[in-house]
Design a protein around this motif. Sequence first.
Motif, PDB file in Angstrom:
ATOM      1  N   ALA A 182       0.806  -1.231   0.000  1.00  0.00           N
ATOM      2  CA  ALA A 182       0.000   0.000   0.000  1.00  0.00           C
ATOM      3  C   ALA A 182       0.834   1.272   0.000  1.00  0.00           C
ATOM      4  O   ALA A 182       0.401   2.309   0.533  1.00  0.00           O
ATOM      5  N   ALA A 183       2.022   1.242  -0.614  1.00  0.00           N
ATOM      6  CA  ALA A 183       2.809   2.470  -0.762  1.00  0.00           C
ATOM      7  C   ALA A 183       2.039   3.437  -1.653  1.00  0.00           C
ATOM      8  O   ALA A 183       1.678   3.098  -2.777  1.00  0.00           O
ATOM      9  N   ALA A 184       1.783   4.642  -1.163  1.00  0.00           N
ATOM     10  CA  ALA A 184       0.892   5.555  -1.888  1.00  0.00           C
ATOM     11  C   ALA A 184       1.505   6.943  -2.027  1.00  0.00           C
ATOM     12  O   ALA A 184       2.197   7.433  -1.133  1.00  0.00           O
ATOM     13  N   VAL A 240       3.219  13.780  -1.992  1.00  0.00           N
ATOM     14  CA  VAL A 240       3.749  13.175  -0.772  1.00  0.00           C
ATOM     15  C   VAL A 240       3.605  11.661  -0.892  1.00  0.00           C
ATOM     16  O   VAL A 240       2.507  11.160  -1.172  1.00  0.00           O
ATOM     17  N   THR A 241       4.711  10.932  -0.696  1.00  0.00           N
ATOM     18  CA  THR A 241       4.710   9.471  -0.804  1.00  0.00           C
ATOM     19  C   THR A 241       5.104   8.850   0.540  1.00  0.00           C
ATOM     20  O   THR A 241       6.038   9.318   1.193  1.00  0.00           O
ATOM     21  N   TRP A 242       4.373   7.785   0.922  1.00  0.00           N
ATOM     22  CA  TRP A 242       4.676   7.102   2.176  1.00  0.00           C
ATOM     23  C   TRP A 242       4.284   5.642   2.057  1.00  0.00           C
ATOM     24  O   TRP A 242       3.281   5.305   1.402  1.00  0.00           O
ATOM     25  N   ASP A 283      10.607  -5.234   9.749  1.00  0.00           N
ATOM     26  CA  ASP A 283       9.440  -4.619   9.117  1.00  0.00           C
ATOM     27  C   ASP A 283       9.021  -3.365   9.871  1.00  0.00           C
ATOM     28  O   ASP A 283       9.455  -3.111  10.992  1.00  0.00           O
ATOM     29  N   GLY A 284       8.181  -2.557   9.205  1.00  0.00           N
ATOM     30  CA  GLY A 284       7.717  -1.302   9.787  1.00  0.00           C
ATOM     31  C   GLY A 284       7.347  -0.325   8.694  1.00  0.00           C
ATOM     32  O   GLY A 284       7.157  -0.709   7.529  1.00  0.00           O
ATOM     33  N   VAL A 285       7.259   0.942   9.038  1.00  0.00           N
ATOM     34  CA  VAL A 285       6.888   1.972   8.068  1.00  0.00           C
ATOM     35  C   VAL A 285       8.118   2.417   7.276  1.00  0.00           C
ATOM     36  O   VAL A 285       9.259   2.172   7.666  1.00  0.00           O
ATOM     37  N   GLY A 286       7.859   3.086   6.146  1.00  0.00           N
ATOM     38  CA  GLY A 286       8.945   3.587   5.310  1.00  0.00           C
ATOM     39  C   GLY A 286       9.156   5.077   5.460  1.00  0.00           C
ATOM     40  O   GLY A 286       8.489   5.745   6.267  1.00  0.00           O
ATOM     41  N   ASP A 287      10.091   5.611   4.690  1.00  0.00           N
ATOM     42  CA  ASP A 287      10.362   7.052   4.692  1.00  0.00           C
ATOM     43  C   ASP A 287       9.240   7.813   3.990  1.00  0.00           C
ATOM     44  O   ASP A 287       8.439   7.242   3.247  1.00  0.00           O
ATOM     45  N   VAL A 288       9.215   9.121   4.206  1.00  0.00           N
ATOM     46  CA  VAL A 288       8.289  10.027   3.519  1.00  0.00           C
ATOM     47  C   VAL A 288       9.073  10.796   2.455  1.00  0.00           C
ATOM     48  O   VAL A 288      10.160  11.315   2.719  1.00  0.00           O
ATOM     49  N   TRP A 289       8.497  10.861   1.251  1.00  0.00           N
ATOM     50  CA  TRP A 289       9.120  11.590   0.143  1.00  0.00           C
ATOM     51  C   TRP A 289       8.197  12.733  -0.261  1.00  0.00           C
ATOM     52  O   TRP A 289       7.008  12.526  -0.516  1.00  0.00           O
ATOM     53  N   ILE A 290       8.739  13.950  -0.317  1.00  0.00           N
ATOM     54  CA  ILE A 290       7.968  15.123  -0.739  1.00  0.00           C
ATOM     55  C   ILE A 290       8.548  15.628  -2.044  1.00  0.00           C
ATOM     56  O   ILE A 290       9.748  15.895  -2.142  1.00  0.00           O
ATOM     57  N   ARG A 291       7.686  15.749  -3.057  1.00  0.00           N
ATOM     58  CA  ARG A 291       8.130  16.170  -4.389  1.00  0.00           C
ATOM     59  C   ARG A 291       7.256  17.335  -4.875  1.00  0.00           C
ATOM     60  O   ARG A 291       6.073  17.437  -4.560  1.00  0.00           O
TER      61      ARG A 291
END
Length: 261
Positions: free
Chosen positions: A70-72, A86-88, A106-114
């Motif tokens: 569910a990476a969105a 914004v991607t997370w 396992d766990g959450v990923g980084d946040v990407w702002i473009r």
Amino acid sequence: MRKFAFLVLTASTLAATAAWADEAPICTDRPTKANSTCTVPKGAWQVEADGVNWTQVKASGLKAETTAVAAATLKYGLTDSSDLQVTWTPYLQARVKGPGVDDKTDGVGDVWIRYKTRVHAGDKVSVALLPYVKIPTAAKGLGNDEVEGGVAVPISIALDGATLTFGPQVDLLLDADGDGRHAAVTNVVNLARPVTDKLSLVGELWTSTNFDPADTVTQVSADVAAAYLVAPTLQLDAGANFGLNRDTPDAQLYVGVSKRF
């Protein structure tokens, strides 16, 4: 619960198909690794999400697998030629298996702002600028806990019945030893062609060279994908990436959905 929410989103958008007949078709940065030069219409929201994205690497008797669920990417149209993204990834799993080894993180990923802005839109050629920054939010063992960034310059050329896209990108990354920064250069050549008014096929060649002082590493992959336009504002896609040298993941498979609101 995440899987259930994903299914509900897909089902609800399918049910609303008839109401979108007069809208402009959705334009996305997926599938494949190339970025498009188009932006989300002013005032509109758009979600582009993986259902599942799976990557595998085999080396020295070990098998490493990474699965993202569910990476969105959430986008908002700021103007007629720019949007904010914004991607997370809410769930990311990295697992290494081999003789006597079975480690899982396992766990959450980084946040990407473009931020994407289209700087040229001609009849045949369009160009965009896409600076980004990575915010280190990933769980321990799934990121490097450092802010990184870069800029991509997607260039699209309209051909007879197809679209050719180039994707040069320069990144500023943390050194492997944690002391200093170095550059990485990425490029992609992407050819997309509609097969019907709803189905498009895509092929691309992707390269990336990471100039870390500890070791310069070049990755190369051949990627294929298909995108199906269920309705003007709803797209489904699937793709596969195949590593062409020893430093590139052997295979990456994914399915996804994009919806404009």
